[in-house]
Scaffold this active site. Structure first.
Site, PDB file in Angstrom:
ATOM      1  N   ASP A   1       0.825  -1.208   0.000  1.00  0.00           N
ATOM      2  CA  ASP A   1       0.000   0.000   0.000  1.00  0.00           C
ATOM      3  C   ASP A   1       0.862   1.262   0.000  1.00  0.00           C
ATOM      4  O   ASP A   1       0.544   2.240  -0.682  1.00  0.00           O
ATOM      5  CB  ASP A   1      -0.906   0.011   1.238  1.00  0.00           C
ATOM      6  CG  ASP A   1      -1.942  -1.089   1.179  1.00  0.00           C
ATOM      7  OD1 ASP A   1      -2.544  -1.266   0.116  1.00  0.00           O
ATOM      8  OD2 ASP A   1      -2.139  -1.783   2.196  1.00  0.00           O
ATOM      9  N   GLY A   2       1.962   1.231   0.765  1.00  0.00           N
ATOM     10  CA  GLY A   2       2.843   2.402   0.851  1.00  0.00           C
ATOM     11  C   GLY A   2       3.424   2.758  -0.507  1.00  0.00           C
ATOM     12  O   GLY A   2       3.618   3.933  -0.820  1.00  0.00           O
TER      13      GLY A   2
HETATM   14  N1  LIG Z   1      -1.798   2.639  13.858  1.00  0.00           N
HETATM   15  C1  LIG Z   1      -1.946   2.610  12.543  1.00  0.00           C
HETATM   16  O1  LIG Z   1      -2.730   1.849  11.975  1.00  0.00           O
HETATM   17  C2  LIG Z   1      -1.142   3.575  11.704  1.00  0.00           C
HETATM   18  C3  LIG Z   1      -0.176   4.396  12.269  1.00  0.00           C
HETATM   19  C4  LIG Z   1       0.508   5.289  11.438  1.00  0.00           C
HETATM   20  C5  LIG Z   1       0.212   5.346  10.060  1.00  0.00           C
HETATM   21  N2  LIG Z   1      -0.725   4.516   9.563  1.00  0.00           N
HETATM   22  C6  LIG Z   1      -1.121   4.570   8.154  1.00  0.00           C
HETATM   23  O2  LIG Z   1      -0.029   4.381   7.322  1.00  0.00           O
HETATM   24  C7  LIG Z   1      -0.289   5.103   6.147  1.00  0.00           C
HETATM   25  C8  LIG Z   1       0.987   5.271   5.367  1.00  0.00           C
HETATM   26  O3  LIG Z   1       1.316   4.021   4.858  1.00  0.00           O
HETATM   27  P1  LIG Z   1       2.835   3.548   4.732  1.00  0.00           P
HETATM   28  O4  LIG Z   1       2.818   2.248   4.033  1.00  0.00           O
HETATM   29  O5  LIG Z   1       3.649   4.634   4.170  1.00  0.00           O
HETATM   30  O6  LIG Z   1       3.213   3.407   6.258  1.00  0.00           O
HETATM   31  P2  LIG Z   1       3.604   2.127   7.130  1.00  0.00           P
HETATM   32  O7  LIG Z   1       4.789   1.439   6.527  1.00  0.00           O
HETATM   33  O8  LIG Z   1       3.641   2.594   8.530  1.00  0.00           O
HETATM   34  O9  LIG Z   1       2.369   1.127   6.907  1.00  0.00           O
HETATM   35  C9  LIG Z   1       1.137   1.289   7.491  1.00  0.00           C
HETATM   36  C10 LIG Z   1       0.244   0.068   7.261  1.00  0.00           C
HETATM   37  O10 LIG Z   1      -1.019   0.595   6.835  1.00  0.00           O
HETATM   38  C11 LIG Z   1      -1.461  -0.130   5.694  1.00  0.00           C
HETATM   39  N3  LIG Z   1      -2.234   0.767   4.839  1.00  0.00           N
HETATM   40  C12 LIG Z   1      -1.797   1.886   4.199  1.00  0.00           C
HETATM   41  N4  LIG Z   1      -2.808   2.417   3.496  1.00  0.00           N
HETATM   42  C13 LIG Z   1      -3.894   1.626   3.711  1.00  0.00           C
HETATM   43  C14 LIG Z   1      -5.234   1.666   3.278  1.00  0.00           C
HETATM   44  N5  LIG Z   1      -5.686   2.654   2.518  1.00  0.00           N
HETATM   45  N6  LIG Z   1      -6.078   0.692   3.695  1.00  0.00           N
HETATM   46  C15 LIG Z   1      -5.645  -0.291   4.501  1.00  0.00           C
HETATM   47  N7  LIG Z   1      -4.403  -0.380   4.962  1.00  0.00           N
HETATM   48  C16 LIG Z   1      -3.535   0.573   4.570  1.00  0.00           C
HETATM   49  C17 LIG Z   1      -0.201  -0.621   5.021  1.00  0.00           C
HETATM   50  O11 LIG Z   1      -0.469  -1.779   4.251  1.00  0.00           O
HETATM   51  C18 LIG Z   1       0.712  -0.941   6.192  1.00  0.00           C
HETATM   52  O12 LIG Z   1       0.508  -2.260   6.643  1.00  0.00           O
HETATM   53  C19 LIG Z   1      -0.883   6.393   6.644  1.00  0.00           C
HETATM   54  O13 LIG Z   1      -1.665   7.027   5.656  1.00  0.00           O
HETATM   55  C20 LIG Z   1      -1.679   5.943   7.850  1.00  0.00           C
HETATM   56  O14 LIG Z   1      -3.044   5.772   7.535  1.00  0.00           O
HETATM   57  C21 LIG Z   1      -1.394   3.631  10.353  1.00  0.00           C
HETATM   58  N1  LIG Z   2      13.815   2.982  -1.374  1.00  0.00           N
HETATM   59  C1  LIG Z   2      13.434   2.633  -0.150  1.00  0.00           C
HETATM   60  N2  LIG Z   2      14.340   2.347   0.806  1.00  0.00           N
HETATM   61  C2  LIG Z   2      13.949   2.013   2.054  1.00  0.00           C
HETATM   62  N3  LIG Z   2      12.667   1.904   2.428  1.00  0.00           N
HETATM   63  C3  LIG Z   2      11.729   2.173   1.520  1.00  0.00           C
HETATM   64  C4  LIG Z   2      12.052   2.562   0.199  1.00  0.00           C
HETATM   65  N4  LIG Z   2      10.907   2.775  -0.471  1.00  0.00           N
HETATM   66  C5  LIG Z   2       9.915   2.540   0.397  1.00  0.00           C
HETATM   67  N5  LIG Z   2      10.404   2.176   1.592  1.00  0.00           N
HETATM   68  C6  LIG Z   2       9.626   1.805   2.788  1.00  0.00           C
HETATM   69  O1  LIG Z   2       8.625   0.900   2.376  1.00  0.00           O
HETATM   70  C7  LIG Z   2       7.356   1.300   2.943  1.00  0.00           C
HETATM   71  C8  LIG Z   2       6.273   1.062   1.961  1.00  0.00           C
HETATM   72  O2  LIG Z   2       6.265  -0.316   1.747  1.00  0.00           O
HETATM   73  P1  LIG Z   2       5.025  -1.033   1.129  1.00  0.00           P
HETATM   74  O3  LIG Z   2       4.745  -0.527  -0.220  1.00  0.00           O
HETATM   75  O4  LIG Z   2       5.135  -2.495   1.271  1.00  0.00           O
HETATM   76  O5  LIG Z   2       3.897  -0.527   2.071  1.00  0.00           O
HETATM   77  P2  LIG Z   2       3.433  -1.098   3.401  1.00  0.00           P
HETATM   78  O6  LIG Z   2       2.880   0.049   4.099  1.00  0.00           O
HETATM   79  O7  LIG Z   2       4.485  -1.896   4.087  1.00  0.00           O
HETATM   80  O8  LIG Z   2       2.252  -1.969   2.845  1.00  0.00           O
HETATM   81  P3  LIG Z   2       1.918  -3.483   2.951  1.00  0.00           P
HETATM   82  O9  LIG Z   2       1.442  -3.687   4.368  1.00  0.00           O
HETATM   83  O10 LIG Z   2       0.864  -3.624   1.928  1.00  0.00           O
HETATM   84  O11 LIG Z   2       3.181  -4.263   2.643  1.00  0.00           O
HETATM   85  C9  LIG Z   2       7.458   2.783   3.184  1.00  0.00           C
HETATM   86  O12 LIG Z   2       6.733   3.101   4.350  1.00  0.00           O
HETATM   87  C10 LIG Z   2       8.922   3.001   3.393  1.00  0.00           C
HETATM   88  O13 LIG Z   2       9.175   2.931   4.794  1.00  0.00           O
END
Ligand SMILES: NC(=O)c1ccc[n+]([C@@H]2O[C@H](COP(=O)([O-])OP(=O)(O)OC[C@H]3O[C@@H](n4cnc5c(N)ncnc54)[C@H](O)[C@@H]3O)[C@@H](O)[C@H]2O)c1
Ligand SMILES: Nc1ncnc2c1ncn2[C@@H]1O[C@H](COP(=O)(O)OP(=O)(O)OP(=O)(O)O)[C@@H](O)[C@H]1O
Length: 309
Positions: free
Chosen positions: A83-84
């Site tokens: 998702d990130g």
């Molecule tokens: N306690 C929490 O649940 C928490 C805390 C901080 C941030 N977040 C979320 O993380 C998002 C940023 O994502 P990231 O991947 O850069 O950060 P991250 O790496 O901290 O991942 C956050 C988690 O949220 C999930 N996620 C992200 N967008 C989602 C969506 N639209 N629906 C369901 N799950 C989703 C990702 O798969 C991942 O497992 C922020 O927009 C915020 O909503 C969640």
């Molecule tokens: N070039 C990079 N080097 C190091 N970390 C990275 C880089 N690009 C992205 N990331 C890390 O990977 C995360 C996003 O990973 P990803 O797309 O798997 O999302 P996710 O939130 O972990 O979602 P999911 O739960 O679906 O795996 C970002 O939050 C960032 O911390």
């Protein structure tokens, strides 16, 4: 190529067949190298023009460093990660009509469509135009009150949070011109329907079907235990101010810090003028995704592990 929803915004022309793509890839994922090699070979065989772009790691000012790919003439963005990764792709293409397709090689992959196991079969269909586009509401954020206004954007959420400040913050919120309330809490989440399954859900907010035209306002750990999430019409701007007595806070968009907040600031959140077009395989049912990813059972068939003797 039908649209999933009936968008307020006019649909854009997406070619029936995809001839060029931007592959946006998160190389930190375990399987990324193997998937990248297989994907490149597959796209070459299909004679698809490709531009490969890598995700940026978390860092200070990431929001401002992401670089703009809006002018890309590609027919589709393929975001390979979780998702990130899709969120970062959406930021870099914001405002662009190019649809983004998520290939999940991450953990949750809530907003992704294609699975790594089915990548060739599923992508073949997508390249032939067999996909739908879901127009997802995004939000724009403006911080005013200082000499220079700061602008942000999010597909999931804008969060006013105490950050590393160990004290609660006090946040005054209004909807349209009407006062909502003062929250004493760890933070306040303004989420789009897409973001309703992310942080907002973890904070007790409702799950919003993705094409509804609403936003949600959800406090994080509010001290008044009766504070609950509020669902508002997406046409209503939300205004937030830190109370005079509040400790410091910061503003984050989609998990990226964009500014420190002072009680002289006014934060305005409103629906962005352009939605984010996300591509899905036509058979994907949002409610099945919910049940699967959130591990709902509800089948009544499984016996509790520790039943009565
Ligand atoms: N306690 C929490 O649940 C928490 C805390 C901080 C941030 N977040 C979320 O993380 C998002 C940023 O994502 P990231 O991947 O850069 O950060 P991250 O790496 O901290 O991942 C956050 C988690 O949220 C999930 N996620 C992200 N967008 C989602 C969506 N639209 N629906 C369901 N799950 C989703 C990702 O798969 C991942 O497992 C922020 O927009 C915020 O909503 C969640
Ligand atoms: N070039 C990079 N080097 C190091 N970390 C990275 C880089 N690009 C992205 N990331 C890390 O990977 C995360 C996003 O990973 P990803 O797309 O798997 O999302 P996710 O939130 O972990 O979602 P999911 O739960 O679906 O795996 C970002 O939050 C960032 O911390």
């Amino acid at each position: 190529m039908p649209l999933v929803n009936s968008p307020a915004n006019p649909s854009h022309a997406v070619p029936a067949k995809i001839g060029s793509v931007v592959v946006f890839i998160n190389r930190t994922k375990t399987d990324s190298q193997r998937i990248a090699v297989a994907l490149k070979a597959f796209l070459d065989r299909k004679k698809i023009r490709q531009e490969w772009v890598e995700t940026l790691p978390p860092q200070r000012n990431l929001f401002r460093k992401m670089g703009d790919l809006r002018e890309s003439k590609a027919d589709m963005v393929i975001a390979v990660g979780g998702d990130g990764t899709l969120l970062q792709a959406a930021h870099r293409f914001r405002g662009s009509p190019v649809p983004i397709l998520g290939v999940n090689i991450g953990y949750l992959g809530f907003i992704t469509s294609v699975t790594s196991e089915g990548i060739r079969r599923q992508l073949s269909r997508v390249l032939n135009g067999d996909f739908v586009v879901s127009e997802r509401t995004a939000i724009e954020v403006l911080i005013s009150g200082e000499k220079k206004a700061v602008a942000g954007w999010a597909l999931n959420d804008a969060i006013i949070t105490r950050g590393s400040n160990p004290h609660m913050i006090s946040v005054n919120a209004s909807i349209g011109k009407r006062r909502l309330t003062k929250y004493r809490c760890d933070g306040l989440i303004i989420a789009t329907p897409t973001g309703s399954t992310a942080y907002s859900l973890a904070a007790g907010g409702p799950i919003i079907s993705p094409e509804c035209s609403v936003l949600t306002v959800t406090p994080i750990c509010p001290q008044a235990l009766t504070n609950r999430s509020v669902v508002i019409d997406s046409t209503e701007p939300i205004e937030i101010r830190l109370d005079r007595a509040s400790g410091p806070a910061e503003l984050q968009v989609d998990g990226m810090r964009i500014a420190k907040l002072e009680n002289t600031h006014t934060i305005t959140v409103k629906t962005a003028s352009a939605p984010v077009p996300i591509a899905f395989l036509p058979e994907i049912n949002y409610y099945d995704v919910l049940a699967e990813k959130l591990q709902w059972r509800g089948d009544g068939l499984s016996k509790p592990k520790y039943g009565h003797s």
